[in-house]
Write a protein that holds these residues in place. Sequence first.
Motif, PDB file in Angstrom:
ATOM      1  N   THR A 147     -12.603  -1.713   4.144  1.00  0.00           N
ATOM      2  CA  THR A 147     -12.336  -0.374   4.670  1.00  0.00           C
ATOM      3  C   THR A 147     -11.778   0.531   3.592  1.00  0.00           C
ATOM      4  N   GLU A 160       0.834  -1.202   0.000  1.00  0.00           N
ATOM      5  CA  GLU A 160       0.000   0.000   0.000  1.00  0.00           C
ATOM      6  C   GLU A 160       0.868   1.251   0.000  1.00  0.00           C
ATOM      7  N   ILE A 215      -8.160  -1.383  -6.859  1.00  0.00           N
ATOM      8  CA  ILE A 215      -7.702  -1.183  -5.497  1.00  0.00           C
ATOM      9  C   ILE A 215      -6.512  -2.088  -5.332  1.00  0.00           C
ATOM     10  N   SER A 226      -6.299   5.978   1.027  1.00  0.00           N
ATOM     11  CA  SER A 226      -7.657   5.682   0.606  1.00  0.00           C
ATOM     12  C   SER A 226      -8.252   4.544   1.425  1.00  0.00           C
ATOM     13  N   ASP A 227      -7.506   4.039   2.381  1.00  0.00           N
ATOM     14  CA  ASP A 227      -8.011   2.994   3.259  1.00  0.00           C
ATOM     15  C   ASP A 227      -8.327   3.629   4.603  1.00  0.00           C
ATOM     16  N   PRO A 237     -18.388   0.101  -7.213  1.00  0.00           N
ATOM     17  CA  PRO A 237     -18.537  -1.347  -7.169  1.00  0.00           C
ATOM     18  C   PRO A 237     -18.374  -1.775  -5.731  1.00  0.00           C
ATOM     19  N   ARG A 277     -17.536  10.175   0.789  1.00  0.00           N
ATOM     20  CA  ARG A 277     -17.459   9.031  -0.129  1.00  0.00           C
ATOM     21  C   ARG A 277     -18.090   7.792   0.456  1.00  0.00           C
ATOM     22  N   ASP A 317     -15.068   1.869 -12.498  1.00  0.00           N
ATOM     23  CA  ASP A 317     -15.495   0.944 -13.549  1.00  0.00           C
ATOM     24  C   ASP A 317     -14.672   1.093 -14.816  1.00  0.00           C
ATOM     25  N   VAL A 348     -11.911   3.209   0.928  1.00  0.00           N
ATOM     26  CA  VAL A 348     -12.875   4.265   0.664  1.00  0.00           C
ATOM     27  C   VAL A 348     -13.372   4.192  -0.781  1.00  0.00           C
ATOM     28  N   HIS A 349     -12.552   3.639  -1.690  1.00  0.00           N
ATOM     29  CA  HIS A 349     -12.985   3.522  -3.083  1.00  0.00           C
ATOM     30  C   HIS A 349     -14.229   2.670  -3.218  1.00  0.00           C
ATOM     31  N   ARG A 350     -14.302   1.639  -2.385  1.00  0.00           N
ATOM     32  CA  ARG A 350     -15.332   0.648  -2.607  1.00  0.00           C
ATOM     33  C   ARG A 350     -16.514   0.815  -1.685  1.00  0.00           C
ATOM     34  N   ASP A 400      -9.398   8.365  -6.197  1.00  0.00           N
ATOM     35  CA  ASP A 400     -10.777   8.567  -5.778  1.00  0.00           C
ATOM     36  C   ASP A 400     -11.597   9.269  -6.852  1.00  0.00           C
TER      37      ASP A 400
END
Lengths: 162, 563
Positions: B356, A110, A136, B296-297, B443, B433, A128, B358-360, A123
């Motif tokens: 966790t 990460e 991710i 982003s997590d 998704p 978000r 899609d 944030v994207h998803r 973000d």
Amino acid sequence: MTPTIVLPLMVGGLYAAGVYLLLDRSLTRVLLGFLLLGNATNLLLLSAGGPAGLAPILGYSDAEEINDPLPQALILTAIVITFGVAAFVLAIIHRSWRLVREEVVGTDEEDRRVAARRAPDADELDPDDLAPDDRIAGHADSLAGDAEELADDVDLPAGSSR
Amino acid sequence: MTEVLAPLPVLLPLLGAAGALLVSGHPAFQRSLSTVVLVAVLAVSVALLLTADAEGASSVSVGGWPVPLGIVLVVDRLSALMLVVASTVALGVLVFAVGQGSADGDEGTPVSIFHPTFLVLVAGVSNAFLAGDLFNLYVGFEILLMASYVLLTLGGTAARIRGGITYVVVSLTSSLLFLAAIGLVYAATGTVNMAQLGVRLGELPEGTQVLLQSMLLIAFGIKAAVFPLSAWLPDSYPTAPAPVTAVFAGLLTKVGVYAIIRTQTLLFPGGALDDLLMWAALATMLIGILGAVAQSDLRRMLSFTLVSHIGYMVFGIALGTAAGLAGAVFYVAHHIAIQTTLFLVAGLVERQGGTTSVHRLGGLARRSPLLAVLFFVPAMNLAGIPPLSGFIGKLGLLQAGVAEGSVLAFALVGGGVVTSLLTLLAVARVWTRAFWRPPSQSPADDTAAAAAMDAGAGRTGAGGGDGEGSPDGRPRTALQDAWRRHTAVATASEPDLPPAAGAVRALRPLPRTMVGATVALVALTVALTGLAGPLYGLADRAATDLVDRTPYLTSVFGTGEIR
């Protein structure tokens, strides 16, 4: 009292070797480095007790000539702690070997991902539209030898289990 | 009174841990035993705090050996306050963990090791807060570290082992440094009793003092995650189970901060390294929060804010004034509660949303309005929105900085404001978000996305459900139908796909015990706002004691001369 050069030399040498081993990625070497550092620190504590003397037992030795017992008590405690921690690190090494057939310190994926990222921020993109691999990056998934086995515990990127 | 009570916060959890191990075959009994023990510790801590605040500091010679020969436990306002806050959040986290354990149905699995280890951790934390000599402080650290190694690698998955290795190696290094520093301190002064050291260290040559002080500060700085020594924290914390991360985030770094407070006020009151600490505080705040903004997590973001906000406490300590220390003490108390709560909420988010990242995540506010409130209140508190306790703590620190008046202090005041704003940005991004984005835009779950990919790759029929073992042919519920309407990608391409297993998991209601524990801790953080007056008064008195030093010294040695 005569100053001794042997103890400082040994402490210095052990610290140097220990730090060198600790910087390695192989966990066994890290453990060995930790053991050397622990011994170096114990010697340092021993030399903190002043010059050598008789055993500090009341009625057995002359109070003027006895050694300072406190650092020795501290060393005993430190040895026990080092022992316990070393056993734990060995268990971790074993587990790491069982899981990924490696005993090196892994990379934080990460971290790499965040560092390598260029604008725009992920973000802001529509997930899609991205390639599945870019959606991710659950960290540490690179370590997964067998993705199915770990699927319950690790966030795998979409589709990577196939 | 104190003589009887002071050893109990260490003794009770240790005995409790032994008992919990003995009854590990009976999970229900084990759970109630550890809960009862922590309630008792909390009660003892409150009694200690009330006594310490009313009568001032007091000390206990363990085993009856007179000072400075034996081990001393010292209860002053600072350590008693830390004990109360620590045992409160420990209790909350334990209840959360019990809820999680029974929800996941892991009765009978070897997870029963969690309770004894957790109690040992609490014993170590209490011992570190109460320790009256450096070596006992070291032992306290080792007890809590040893327990934390086990908790961090619980279950032994690859991710946890990887994160755990970083943590273990870094902690080992800091412990060895601390032990070496103790050796040198003993060589220079001939004692490890902190009260005695407070007098004797001042008589050493200045160079020796700075050497010893910097060694101790580096060792504690690693544990507290002060900037150049903080890289290990976001690396290792997020992989652990939610309750473990929560208690680590709340307590472990704060024990390091507590040790820094003692070093700077009791052992080395001259303030020789204050400027250096100021710079470290500034760098910790800014670099930590910039890291948080980039994540982003959710859990990693929280870990970075944790590092960043340690900077506020170090700032207060580095000021060295009573006002600065009062701000730091108040901030420590506030931050223990707030950070633990946020990590517990992140655990709930993970349960509800399945991830966790944030994207998803998306649409959480509609799916669980209670969860949204539970996140929003502590998040705003962390960012320092008035009138919450985070605002009061930051305001106190900034006021103390302005009152000190140096250029560096003003730079830190500016840095503190910027950090606060960036914290707001970081949590607001998660808020918009994860909670407010319409779920169809994201998704929302990897299993749904994987199902979509399968469909795209030409695999049709019931094979789309992945390794979670989703039972084919199970009658669909209304909830699952609703979920399928949200995951437009899946339904559009393959109308007869069975509901993804992830979707079922995501819509499972949150266990009541977990929510209850989180609600209680959120209520506690709000209560800290209501009680801010008395609490800040207590922090003020504690800080005055720290600057004065005499209460601590006389509590150990009486009014006679200390040599």
